[in-house]
Design a protein around this motif. Sequence first.
Motif, PDB file in Angstrom:
ATOM      1  N   CYS A   7       0.858  -1.186   0.000  1.00  0.00           N
ATOM      2  CA  CYS A   7       0.000   0.000   0.000  1.00  0.00           C
ATOM      3  C   CYS A   7       0.892   1.234   0.000  1.00  0.00           C
ATOM      4  O   CYS A   7       1.940   1.247   0.628  1.00  0.00           O
ATOM      5  N   ASP A  29     -10.780  -7.269  -4.416  1.00  0.00           N
ATOM      6  CA  ASP A  29     -11.699  -6.658  -3.454  1.00  0.00           C
ATOM      7  C   ASP A  29     -11.746  -7.458  -2.154  1.00  0.00           C
ATOM      8  O   ASP A  29     -11.715  -6.889  -1.059  1.00  0.00           O
ATOM      9  N   MET A  32      -8.600  -6.818  -0.197  1.00  0.00           N
ATOM     10  CA  MET A  32      -8.643  -5.538   0.502  1.00  0.00           C
ATOM     11  C   MET A  32      -9.475  -5.642   1.774  1.00  0.00           C
ATOM     12  O   MET A  32      -9.067  -5.164   2.831  1.00  0.00           O
ATOM     13  N   VAL A  37      -8.262  -2.816   4.243  1.00  0.00           N
ATOM     14  CA  VAL A  37      -8.168  -1.670   3.335  1.00  0.00           C
ATOM     15  C   VAL A  37      -9.576  -1.304   2.872  1.00  0.00           C
ATOM     16  O   VAL A  37     -10.295  -2.143   2.329  1.00  0.00           O
ATOM     17  N   ALA A  39     -11.995  -0.059   0.386  1.00  0.00           N
ATOM     18  CA  ALA A  39     -11.978   0.062  -1.074  1.00  0.00           C
ATOM     19  C   ALA A  39     -12.282   1.482  -1.536  1.00  0.00           C
ATOM     20  O   ALA A  39     -11.818   1.910  -2.594  1.00  0.00           O
ATOM     21  N   VAL A  42      -9.167   3.569  -2.209  1.00  0.00           N
ATOM     22  CA  VAL A  42      -8.232   3.115  -3.239  1.00  0.00           C
ATOM     23  C   VAL A  42      -8.638   3.682  -4.598  1.00  0.00           C
ATOM     24  O   VAL A  42      -9.772   3.523  -5.033  1.00  0.00           O
ATOM     25  N   ILE A  45      -5.185   0.391  -8.702  1.00  0.00           N
ATOM     26  CA  ILE A  45      -4.767  -0.955  -8.317  1.00  0.00           C
ATOM     27  C   ILE A  45      -3.844  -1.485  -9.406  1.00  0.00           C
ATOM     28  O   ILE A  45      -4.163  -1.401 -10.594  1.00  0.00           O
ATOM     29  N   PRO A  54     -10.925  -4.213  -9.009  1.00  0.00           N
ATOM     30  CA  PRO A  54     -11.229  -4.913  -7.750  1.00  0.00           C
ATOM     31  C   PRO A  54     -11.817  -6.309  -7.950  1.00  0.00           C
ATOM     32  O   PRO A  54     -11.594  -7.196  -7.135  1.00  0.00           O
ATOM     33  N   LEU A  66      -1.641  -0.891  -4.099  1.00  0.00           N
ATOM     34  CA  LEU A  66      -2.837  -0.077  -3.917  1.00  0.00           C
ATOM     35  C   LEU A  66      -2.441   1.380  -3.674  1.00  0.00           C
ATOM     36  O   LEU A  66      -1.610   1.662  -2.811  1.00  0.00           O
TER      37      LEU A  66
END
Length: 73
Positions: A7, A29, A32, A37, A39, A42, A45, A54, A66
Amino acid sequence: MKITLKCYATLLDLTPAAPVDMPDGTTIDELMTATGVDAKEVKLIFRNGLHAKPEDHLADGDSIGLFPPIGGG
């Protein structure tokens, strides 16, 4: 499967210290979510250096990057 997650910028503190072990068929997804994390935070990606979405499924050994939205001026 082992996934390396990195990240960047304001998400940096969410980078796991080691590769993340995820079940086969996991999406970005889901990765994450599993790693905490949000989404919504973000913007970009990357999967193995290429732009990803995702909903893309992961493979063993993938490297995910990310990035949050970045402003500047």
